[in-house]
Design an enzyme around this catalytic site. Structure first.
Site, PDB file in Angstrom:
ATOM      1  N   TYR A 117      21.829 -56.353 -14.744  1.00 48.05           N
ATOM      2  CA  TYR A 117      21.337 -56.963 -15.974  1.00 48.05           C
ATOM      3  C   TYR A 117      21.960 -58.327 -16.240  1.00 48.05           C
ATOM      4  O   TYR A 117      21.643 -58.967 -17.248  1.00 48.05           O
ATOM      5  CB  TYR A 117      21.598 -56.028 -17.158  1.00 48.05           C
ATOM      6  CG  TYR A 117      20.751 -54.787 -17.085  1.00 48.05           C
ATOM      7  CD1 TYR A 117      20.883 -53.924 -16.016  1.00 48.05           C
ATOM      8  CD2 TYR A 117      19.830 -54.480 -18.057  1.00 48.05           C
ATOM      9  CE1 TYR A 117      20.112 -52.776 -15.921  1.00 48.05           C
ATOM     10  CE2 TYR A 117      19.059 -53.337 -17.969  1.00 48.05           C
ATOM     11  CZ  TYR A 117      19.203 -52.493 -16.902  1.00 48.05           C
ATOM     12  OH  TYR A 117      18.441 -51.364 -16.811  1.00 48.05           O
ATOM     13  N   LYS A 129      26.880 -44.337  -8.509  1.00 46.51           N
ATOM     14  CA  LYS A 129      26.257 -44.183  -7.193  1.00 46.51           C
ATOM     15  C   LYS A 129      27.247 -44.726  -6.156  1.00 46.51           C
ATOM     16  O   LYS A 129      26.889 -45.502  -5.270  1.00 46.51           O
ATOM     17  CB  LYS A 129      24.925 -44.958  -7.181  1.00 46.51           C
ATOM     18  CG  LYS A 129      24.025 -44.608  -6.034  1.00 46.51           C
ATOM     19  CD  LYS A 129      23.423 -43.225  -6.133  1.00 46.51           C
ATOM     20  CE  LYS A 129      22.615 -42.888  -4.901  1.00 46.51           C
ATOM     21  NZ  LYS A 129      22.209 -41.465  -4.855  1.00 46.51           N
ATOM     22  N   ASP A 183      22.588 -39.438  -9.710  1.00 49.07           N
ATOM     23  CA  ASP A 183      21.319 -38.699  -9.590  1.00 49.07           C
ATOM     24  C   ASP A 183      21.518 -37.234  -9.957  1.00 49.07           C
ATOM     25  O   ASP A 183      20.665 -36.618 -10.605  1.00 49.07           O
ATOM     26  CB  ASP A 183      20.670 -38.853  -8.210  1.00 49.07           C
ATOM     27  CG  ASP A 183      21.659 -38.951  -7.083  1.00 49.07           C
ATOM     28  OD1 ASP A 183      22.803 -39.378  -7.316  1.00 49.07           O
ATOM     29  OD2 ASP A 183      21.315 -38.583  -5.944  1.00 49.07           O
ATOM     30  N   ASP A 204      21.144 -47.205 -18.798  1.00 52.96           N
ATOM     31  CA  ASP A 204      19.852 -47.492 -19.416  1.00 52.96           C
ATOM     32  C   ASP A 204      18.949 -46.269 -19.264  1.00 52.96           C
ATOM     33  O   ASP A 204      18.293 -45.815 -20.209  1.00 52.96           O
ATOM     34  CB  ASP A 204      19.245 -48.719 -18.707  1.00 52.96           C
ATOM     35  CG  ASP A 204      18.106 -49.333 -19.486  1.00 52.96           C
ATOM     36  OD1 ASP A 204      17.794 -48.826 -20.572  1.00 52.96           O
ATOM     37  OD2 ASP A 204      17.523 -50.309 -18.991  1.00 52.96           O
TER      38      ASP A 204
END
Ligand code: NAP
Length: 488
Positions: free
Chosen positions: A135, A182, A215, A239
């Site tokens: 972002y 991740k 995930d 987000d």
């Protein structure tokens, strides 16, 4: 954080009505906060569509910025960027101007709001890093057909958000913090949040710290959301999972948020301006009222915060809701009727509701020095040159080897979208015209110098088109770069 106190002893708050349904939800929250006896005074300021339309490209006028600088606290409605006015949203402008690095999104089961999870006791907070990651908005077209977005994660940014997550857990009496990343794939960027989390966690021995792959976190949130307490995560992950969490307890009409920085905090509903409902007196103001509750706690106004929360939840528990929940059978309250119902319920708490024992949130005291991480021992051991070419990898490899001949650098590997294609590995890679060509020192020796890189790039550029360079560095003897799939 020092707040601006007026002569009467009230705390001053910047109030931004915003666009679409904004003025209605902001008016509702304001009336309820005032009725609860909070020692707040408001300084009303503008931002958003009307400001863009007056020709101000940022959507945020100077007197709004000045007001927030002074009060350090804002309650705002949603802001729109009208088509054809300005490229940046006023929300992003505010976030960047005041470096509100943390986005805090609580999701707690609400009485009277039936969801597939009702009765399971969901009560979690997502703490999302709010300014870094993808972002930062640093994007380039590297070739006519290949786009790049830089994912920037800093140690300083990680330390601020991780410490804030633990401090929030402390302030709210929570006992478990998950760090969701991740890091199994992005070892340096996402891995930096994980490593920082593991280093900071021992300073909070009363709080259990667990890492979870993002995930799986998304999966567990749907499967068994009640297992979570606080989740700290990077911007893009946050987000997504913060919207997911909101959906678990009723959706956008019920999702409050706080944007917290070292100097300024801005409170707002997660939803937008829902323009089709603007001025119709039908929308649900709950998300903004809950955002005002977060604001009151931030200001240390714990009693009015508990009173507003209790009255709001009592109203929902009585089945008195707006059209988004009640539907069109005639039982729905208008926005103003709902506001009056909440005010009428001040002093009430729904049966079975256990209010938390909130303490003031201690903001992390992290150094603001740009060189937050002191200069470690460092070596430059090579360079990655990104080349645009329609050649086959073998042909390109041979050409680049010729270019490096006679220098201290040798072509180590060429990769295409992260998979080594030269020297070949047998992988069935569907290549594109952007190649990432790694040159390292042919023999161990002194650091690679800038002039050597410049000479190599000059030679490559005489035949091929290059568009991006990245120095290969080692810090404290550890490689500061990852290897392509198949690279040794
Ligand atoms: P939105 O305004 O959140 O509305 C999407 C839908 O969510 C609405 O049509 C409505 O659903 C429901 N909804 C939202 N708020 C509600 C409320 N308080 N009560 C009841 N239902 C509610 O999203 P959008 O249409 O994508 O965005 C509209 C504008 O808002 C855009 O200009 C966008 O840029 C801006 N925006 C601003 C912010 C911000 O300032 N922080 C955030 C998001 C979007 P139904 O249609 O099913 O009734």
């Amino acid at each position: 954080m020092k707040f601006h106190t007026t002569e009467s002893g009230a705390k001053l708050v910047t109030l931004i009505p915003g666009d679409g349904i904004g003025p209605e939800v902001v008016a509702s929250a304001r009336q309820i906060v005032e009725a609860a006896g909070a020692r707040i005074e408001w300084e009303e300021r503008q931002a958003g569509a009307s400001v863009f339309e007056q020709g101000l490209a940022t959507g945020v006028p100077d007197d709004t910025i000045e007001s927030i600088r002074k009060t350090r606290v804002a309650l705002k409605g949603p802001l729109e960027t009208p088509v054809g006015f300005g490229e940046k949203s006023a929300n992003v402008t505010l976030r960047k101007l005041f470096e509100t690095y943390a986005n805090i999104r609580p999701a707690r089961e609400l009485p009277g709001i039936a969801t597939p999870y009702s009765g399971r006791g969901i009560d979690l907070v997502v703490v999302r890093e709010n300014v870094e990651d993808l972002y930062a908005g640093i994007e380039h077209m590297q070739t006519p057909g290949v786009a790049q977005c830089l994912k920037l994660i800093s140690r300083k940014g990680c330390e601020k958000i991780v410490r804030l997550a633990f401090e929030l857990a402390r302030a709210e009496g929570r006992t478990l913090v998950h760090c969701a990343t991740k890091s199994n794939i992005m070892k340096l960027t996402e891995g930096m949040l994980k490593r920082t989390f593991e280093e900071v966690a021992p300073e909070y021995p009363e709080i259990e710290a667990q890492h979870i792959i993002i995930d799986n976190c998304a999966h567990q949130l749907v499967k068994r959301p009640e297992q979570f307490d606080v989740i700290v995560t990077t911007n893009m992950n946050g987000d997504i999972i913060s919207d997911e969490s909101s959906a678990l307890v009723g959706g956008l009409g019920f999702a409050p948020s706080a944007n917290i920085g070292t100097d300024v905090a801005i409170f707002e509903a997660v939803h937008g301006s829902a323009p089709k409902y603007a001025g119709k007196n039908v929308i649900n103001p709950t998300a903004l009222i809950l955002s005002a509750v977060l604001m009151l706690r931030h200001l240390g106004e714990f009693e009015p915060a508990a009173a507003v929360e209790g009255a709001l939840l009592a109203t929902l528990a009585q089945g008195r809701t707006t059209r988004d929940i009640a539907g069109d059978d005639g039982s729905a309250l208008s926005t103003t009727e709902f506001t009056e119902a909440v005010i009428g319920n001040l002093g009430e708490v729904p049966a079975g509701w256990e209010p938390r024992d909130y303490k003031p949130l201690r903001l992390p005291d992290v150094s603001t020095a740009p060189d937050f991480v002191s200069d470690p021992s460092r070596r430059v051991v090579g360079v990655d040159v990104f080349v645009e070419s329609a050649l086959e990898p073998q042909e390109l490899g041979r050409s680049l080897e010729e270019k490096a001949a006679g220098t201290r650098l040798r072509l180590k590997a060429i990769s295409n979208r992260g998979t080594r294609v030269y020297p070949p590995t047998g992988a069935m890679t569907d290549c594109i015209d952007q190649w990432f060509c790694r040159f390292t020192l042919a023999e161990n020796g002194r650091d690679v110098e800038d002039d050597e890189i410049a000479e190599l790039v000059r030679r490559i550029g005489s035949t091929h088109r290059w568009m991006h360079l990245e120095k290969l560095q080692e810090f404290h003897g550890e490689e500061g770069f990852t290897k392509a799939q198949g690279e040794d």
